[in-house]
Write a protein that holds these residues in place. Structure first.
Motif, PDB file in Angstrom:
ATOM      1  N   ASN A  54       0.829  -1.201   0.000  1.00 20.27           N
ATOM      2  CA  ASN A  54       0.000   0.000   0.000  1.00 20.27           C
ATOM      3  C   ASN A  54       0.866   1.254   0.000  1.00 20.27           C
ATOM      4  O   ASN A  54       0.576   2.218  -0.702  1.00 20.27           O
ATOM      5  CB  ASN A  54      -0.932  -0.003   1.208  1.00 20.27           C
ATOM      6  N   HIS A  55       1.951   1.216   0.758  1.00 25.90           N
ATOM      7  CA  HIS A  55       2.861   2.364   0.809  1.00 25.90           C
ATOM      8  C   HIS A  55       3.494   2.616  -0.564  1.00 25.90           C
ATOM      9  O   HIS A  55       3.587   3.759  -1.000  1.00 25.90           O
ATOM     10  CB  HIS A  55       3.950   2.143   1.855  1.00 25.90           C
ATOM     11  N   ILE A  56       3.896   1.552  -1.235  1.00 28.43           N
ATOM     12  CA  ILE A  56       4.491   1.681  -2.575  1.00 28.43           C
ATOM     13  C   ILE A  56       3.435   2.212  -3.543  1.00 28.43           C
ATOM     14  O   ILE A  56       3.680   3.179  -4.263  1.00 28.43           O
ATOM     15  CB  ILE A  56       5.059   0.335  -3.055  1.00 28.43           C
ATOM     16  N   GLY A  57       2.291   1.569  -3.578  1.00 29.46           N
ATOM     17  CA  GLY A  57       1.151   2.046  -4.336  1.00 29.46           C
ATOM     18  C   GLY A  57       1.242   1.965  -5.854  1.00 29.46           C
ATOM     19  O   GLY A  57       0.257   2.215  -6.528  1.00 29.46           O
ATOM     20  N   ASP A  58       2.369   1.616  -6.390  1.00 30.92           N
ATOM     21  CA  ASP A  58       2.568   1.572  -7.843  1.00 30.92           C
ATOM     22  C   ASP A  58       2.457   0.124  -8.299  1.00 30.92           C
ATOM     23  O   ASP A  58       3.324  -0.695  -8.008  1.00 30.92           O
ATOM     24  CB  ASP A  58       3.938   2.159  -8.182  1.00 30.92           C
ATOM     25  N   ARG A  59       1.371  -0.198  -9.012  1.00 31.45           N
ATOM     26  CA  ARG A  59       1.125  -1.584  -9.403  1.00 31.45           C
ATOM     27  C   ARG A  59       2.243  -2.159 -10.260  1.00 31.45           C
ATOM     28  O   ARG A  59       2.570  -3.340 -10.143  1.00 31.45           O
ATOM     29  CB  ARG A  59      -0.202  -1.696 -10.164  1.00 31.45           C
ATOM     30  N   GLU A  60       2.841  -1.356 -11.133  1.00 30.44           N
ATOM     31  CA  GLU A  60       3.918  -1.868 -11.971  1.00 30.44           C
ATOM     32  C   GLU A  60       5.138  -2.231 -11.128  1.00 30.44           C
ATOM     33  O   GLU A  60       5.767  -3.265 -11.345  1.00 30.44           O
ATOM     34  CB  GLU A  60       4.294  -0.867 -13.064  1.00 30.44           C
ATOM     35  N   VAL A  61       5.473  -1.411 -10.163  1.00 32.61           N
ATOM     36  CA  VAL A  61       6.591  -1.727  -9.262  1.00 32.61           C
ATOM     37  C   VAL A  61       6.280  -2.996  -8.484  1.00 32.61           C
ATOM     38  O   VAL A  61       7.154  -3.859  -8.303  1.00 32.61           O
ATOM     39  CB  VAL A  61       6.885  -0.546  -8.309  1.00 32.61           C
ATOM     40  N   LEU A  62       5.044  -3.138  -8.043  1.00 31.93           N
ATOM     41  CA  LEU A  62       4.657  -4.353  -7.315  1.00 31.93           C
ATOM     42  C   LEU A  62       4.750  -5.581  -8.212  1.00 31.93           C
ATOM     43  O   LEU A  62       5.202  -6.645  -7.761  1.00 31.93           O
ATOM     44  CB  LEU A  62       3.256  -4.192  -6.730  1.00 31.93           C
ATOM     45  N   ARG A  63       4.369  -5.456  -9.490  1.00 31.52           N
ATOM     46  CA  ARG A  63       4.521  -6.571 -10.437  1.00 31.52           C
ATOM     47  C   ARG A  63       5.993  -6.942 -10.589  1.00 31.52           C
ATOM     48  O   ARG A  63       6.348  -8.126 -10.661  1.00 31.52           O
ATOM     49  CB  ARG A  63       3.926  -6.214 -11.787  1.00 31.52           C
ATOM     50  N   GLN A  64       6.846  -5.929 -10.671  1.00 37.43           N
ATOM     51  CA  GLN A  64       8.282  -6.186 -10.780  1.00 37.43           C
ATOM     52  C   GLN A  64       8.792  -6.895  -9.523  1.00 37.43           C
ATOM     53  O   GLN A  64       9.645  -7.790  -9.605  1.00 37.43           O
ATOM     54  CB  GLN A  64       9.043  -4.871 -10.993  1.00 37.43           C
ATOM     55  N   ALA A  65       8.262  -6.526  -8.374  1.00 42.67           N
ATOM     56  CA  ALA A  65       8.655  -7.186  -7.116  1.00 42.67           C
ATOM     57  C   ALA A  65       8.207  -8.645  -7.107  1.00 42.67           C
ATOM     58  O   ALA A  65       8.966  -9.529  -6.673  1.00 42.67           O
ATOM     59  CB  ALA A  65       8.071  -6.439  -5.925  1.00 42.67           C
ATOM     60  N   PHE A  66       6.989  -8.918  -7.585  1.00 45.60           N
ATOM     61  CA  PHE A  66       6.525 -10.313  -7.688  1.00 45.60           C
ATOM     62  C   PHE A  66       7.491 -11.122  -8.546  1.00 45.60           C
ATOM     63  O   PHE A  66       7.911 -12.226  -8.189  1.00 45.60           O
ATOM     64  CB  PHE A  66       5.130 -10.408  -8.326  1.00 45.60           C
ATOM     65  N   ALA A  67       7.832 -10.577  -9.708  1.00 41.52           N
ATOM     66  CA  ALA A  67       8.719 -11.287 -10.634  1.00 41.52           C
ATOM     67  C   ALA A  67      10.099 -11.494 -10.030  1.00 41.52           C
ATOM     68  O   ALA A  67      10.676 -12.572 -10.150  1.00 41.52           O
ATOM     69  CB  ALA A  67       8.827 -10.516 -11.950  1.00 41.52           C
ATOM     70  N   ALA A  68      10.621 -10.480  -9.355  1.00 39.07           N
ATOM     71  CA  ALA A  68      11.951 -10.592  -8.732  1.00 39.07           C
ATOM     72  C   ALA A  68      11.937 -11.645  -7.632  1.00 39.07           C
ATOM     73  O   ALA A  68      12.868 -12.448  -7.510  1.00 39.07           O
ATOM     74  CB  ALA A  68      12.398  -9.240  -8.192  1.00 39.07           C
ATOM     75  N   ALA A  69      10.878 -11.666  -6.834  1.00 41.71           N
ATOM     76  CA  ALA A  69      10.786 -12.646  -5.750  1.00 41.71           C
ATOM     77  C   ALA A  69      10.649 -14.059  -6.282  1.00 41.71           C
ATOM     78  O   ALA A  69      11.227 -15.002  -5.728  1.00 41.71           O
ATOM     79  CB  ALA A  69       9.605 -12.300  -4.838  1.00 41.71           C
ATOM     80  N   LYS A  70       9.916 -14.230  -7.370  1.00 44.23           N
ATOM     81  CA  LYS A  70       9.752 -15.563  -7.950  1.00 44.23           C
ATOM     82  C   LYS A  70      11.037 -16.071  -8.590  1.00 44.23           C
ATOM     83  O   LYS A  70      11.283 -17.276  -8.624  1.00 44.23           O
ATOM     84  CB  LYS A  70       8.640 -15.544  -9.007  1.00 44.23           C
ATOM     85  N   ALA A  71      11.862 -15.153  -9.096  1.00 48.09           N
ATOM     86  CA  ALA A  71      13.091 -15.545  -9.789  1.00 48.09           C
ATOM     87  C   ALA A  71      14.183 -15.995  -8.830  1.00 48.09           C
ATOM     88  O   ALA A  71      15.157 -16.587  -9.268  1.00 48.09           O
ATOM     89  CB  ALA A  71      13.586 -14.367 -10.639  1.00 48.09           C
ATOM     90  N   LYS A  72      14.060 -15.744  -7.581  1.00 43.59           N
ATOM     91  CA  LYS A  72      15.120 -16.069  -6.610  1.00 43.59           C
ATOM     92  C   LYS A  72      15.117 -17.520  -6.225  1.00 43.59           C
ATOM     93  O   LYS A  72      14.274 -18.237  -6.124  1.00 43.59           O
ATOM     94  CB  LYS A  72      14.986 -15.205  -5.346  1.00 43.59           C
TER      95      LYS A  72
END
Length: 62
Positions: free
Chosen positions: A44-62
């Motif tokens: 919620n603090h980040i609020g930017d859906r594209e940044v959150l999508r990038q975070a999902f992808a980064a977390a899955k790639a680890k």
């Protein structure tokens, strides 16, 4: 805005100690619930859906 994956937390070891401390004396279910609430609060603090999508992808790639 792009996801910042570079080290960005001053005193990262101190932050990690605080994070572990927040989980102290919690059972697995309580710890999982704390993590879920923390994720939602920070998302919620980040609020930017594209940044959150990038975070999902980064977390899955680890």
């Amino acid at each position: 805005m792009d996801l910042n994956t570079n080290p960005n937390i001053p005193d990262a070891d101190g932050f990690y100690d605080e994070l572990l401390g927040a989980h102290q004396d919690l059972d697995k279910a309580q710890s999982d619930a704390l993590n879920a609430r923390l994720i939602l609060i920070l998302a919620n603090h980040i609020g930017d859906r594209e940044v959150l999508r990038q975070a999902f992808a980064a977390a899955k790639a680890k």
